[in-house]
Design a protein around this motif. Sequence first.
Motif, short mmCIF file in Angstrom:
data_model
loop_
_atom_site.label_atom_id
_atom_site.label_comp_id
_atom_site.label_asym_id
_atom_site.label_seq_id
_atom_site.Cartn_x
_atom_site.Cartn_y
_atom_site.Cartn_z
N MET A 71 47.20 -26.62 -27.67
CA MET A 71 48.37 -25.70 -27.87
C MET A 71 48.26 -24.66 -28.89
SD MET A 71 51.89 -27.62 -27.05
CE MET A 71 52.37 -28.23 -25.55
N ASP A 72 48.58 -23.60 -29.10
CA ASP A 72 48.48 -22.81 -30.00
C ASP A 72 49.06 -23.05 -31.33
OD1 ASP A 72 47.11 -20.79 -28.41
OD2 ASP A 72 49.00 -19.63 -27.88
N PRO A 73 48.67 -23.05 -32.45
CA PRO A 73 48.97 -23.46 -33.67
C PRO A 73 50.58 -22.81 -34.23
CG PRO A 73 47.34 -22.38 -34.18
CD PRO A 73 47.44 -22.13 -32.73
N ILE A 74 51.61 -23.10 -33.51
CA ILE A 74 52.96 -22.25 -33.95
C ILE A 74 54.01 -23.35 -34.13
CG2 ILE A 74 52.29 -20.59 -32.27
CD1 ILE A 74 54.02 -21.62 -30.26
N PHE A 75 53.57 -24.59 -34.22
CA PHE A 75 54.62 -25.87 -34.56
C PHE A 75 54.65 -26.25 -35.81
CE2 PHE A 75 54.06 -25.74 -30.15
CZ PHE A 75 55.18 -25.71 -29.46
N GLN A 76 55.84 -26.50 -36.48
CA GLN A 76 55.97 -27.18 -37.56
C GLN A 76 56.14 -28.41 -37.61
OE1 GLN A 76 58.85 -25.48 -40.17
NE2 GLN A 76 58.76 -23.26 -39.22
N ASP A 77 55.78 -29.36 -38.57
CA ASP A 77 55.85 -31.03 -38.30
C ASP A 77 57.05 -31.14 -39.14
OD1 ASP A 77 53.46 -32.25 -37.10
OD2 ASP A 77 52.51 -30.65 -38.85
N LEU A 78 58.23 -31.56 -38.24
CA LEU A 78 59.39 -31.87 -39.03
C LEU A 78 60.11 -33.46 -38.93
CD1 LEU A 78 61.16 -28.52 -37.76
CD2 LEU A 78 60.45 -28.96 -39.67
N GLY A 79 59.29 -34.16 -38.16
CA GLY A 79 59.76 -35.41 -37.85
C GLY A 79 59.35 -36.40 -39.04
N GLY A 80 59.66 -37.59 -39.19
CA GLY A 80 59.19 -38.59 -40.11
C GLY A 80 57.72 -39.21 -39.59
N LYS A 81 57.23 -38.98 -38.39
CA LYS A 81 56.02 -39.56 -37.97
C LYS A 81 55.01 -38.20 -37.65
CE LYS A 81 56.06 -41.58 -33.83
NZ LYS A 81 56.25 -42.75 -32.91
N LEU A 82 53.98 -38.16 -38.27
CA LEU A 82 53.20 -36.95 -38.03
C LEU A 82 52.25 -37.33 -37.11
CD1 LEU A 82 52.67 -36.31 -41.78
CD2 LEU A 82 54.37 -35.24 -40.31
N ARG A 83 51.91 -38.45 -36.37
CA ARG A 83 51.08 -38.43 -35.45
C ARG A 83 51.91 -39.22 -34.25
NH1 ARG A 83 45.91 -40.66 -37.73
NH2 ARG A 83 45.58 -38.37 -38.00
N PHE A 84 51.87 -38.86 -33.31
CA PHE A 84 52.41 -39.49 -32.33
C PHE A 84 51.81 -39.00 -30.70
CE2 PHE A 84 54.72 -35.44 -33.01
CZ PHE A 84 54.89 -34.94 -31.87
N SER A 85 52.03 -39.72 -29.80
CA SER A 85 51.50 -39.41 -28.65
C SER A 85 52.53 -40.18 -27.49
CB SER A 85 50.05 -39.87 -28.32
OG SER A 85 49.84 -41.37 -28.43
N GLY A 86 52.11 -39.74 -26.26
CA GLY A 86 52.75 -40.42 -25.18
C GLY A 86 52.59 -39.53 -23.79
N PRO A 158 61.46 -42.26 -37.95
CA PRO A 158 60.12 -42.64 -37.39
C PRO A 158 60.07 -41.96 -35.91
CG PRO A 158 61.85 -44.44 -37.04
CD PRO A 158 62.64 -43.55 -37.92
N LEU A 159 60.27 -40.77 -35.87
CA LEU A 159 59.90 -39.81 -34.79
C LEU A 159 59.20 -38.82 -34.92
CD1 LEU A 159 61.22 -39.67 -31.79
CD2 LEU A 159 63.04 -38.01 -33.03
N GLY A 160 58.24 -38.57 -34.01
CA GLY A 160 57.53 -37.39 -34.19
C GLY A 160 58.55 -36.12 -33.71
N VAL A 161 58.40 -35.02 -34.44
CA VAL A 161 58.99 -33.69 -33.96
C VAL A 161 58.37 -32.60 -34.60
CG1 VAL A 161 60.85 -32.21 -34.12
CG2 VAL A 161 61.38 -34.86 -34.18
N LYS A 162 58.04 -31.67 -33.46
CA LYS A 162 57.09 -30.47 -33.74
C LYS A 162 58.23 -29.42 -33.07
CE LYS A 162 52.36 -31.53 -34.16
NZ LYS A 162 51.96 -30.86 -35.25
N ALA A 163 58.56 -28.30 -33.88
CA ALA A 163 59.31 -27.37 -33.55
C ALA A 163 59.00 -26.07 -34.05
CB ALA A 163 60.91 -27.65 -33.74
#
Length: 229
Positions: A71-86, A158-163
């Motif tokens: 994805m284009d690098p347009i998101f901010q890291d806003l959650g408490g978990k910086l690395r997540f997948s699923g 403890p949730l990954g959030v990018k917005a």
Amino acid sequence: MIAQLAASVAQKPVYRCLLRAYSSSTRPAASVGPMTATPPPDTARGATADLADVFIPEPVDQVSQRKVQIMDPIFQDLGGKLRFSGQVSIVKCFENNPLVRKAFEQPGNGRVLVVDGGGSKRCALLGDNIAEMAYKNGWSGAIIYGCIRDSEDIAKMPLGVKALGTYPLKSSKRDPGLSDVPVTIAGVTVCPGDWVYADKDGILVSKKELKLLTPMDPLVPHVKDCGPC
């Protein structure tokens, strides 16, 4: 006479060991070759950089149909978990979030909710109450093409959030939107059932689950086919 005495001493085991030790200590140290500039992928991290090194072998300046998209690098890291997948579930909405809440009310089973909010920055599609529901129900994270609020509290969860960013105004509730439909955000088309891998470096999207083998396994990556989009 001296030569005979030296030869006699050298024949004794204890003195032979001392002579070998002295000879080794006086030799010049062997030169050490340069270390490789690119270390092998770290299987324990699950980092997007390691996954990209293995699963995106094409040169960056080569036009090709990549199986793994970034994805284009347009998101901010806003959650408490910086690395997540699923595996992906999808909500498509615009300035309304009823389906976001409905999705997070269900068991997450390690999934990631991708929310196509149309890129609107006029309201927030996620707040602390829904975010708390998400991690308590087993969701790995959320990627929101829109804004969130209560960011200070969400950053402790403890949730990954990018917005795209933050905005204090809540969304409307009149138009629920659509669930589990393909969406195109940040230059990548995402389908229900795809896999996403996110950290501070970016977001990878794959039709298949990506796994790096441990050093004891054969030198090929694990690619688990999850079927067509």
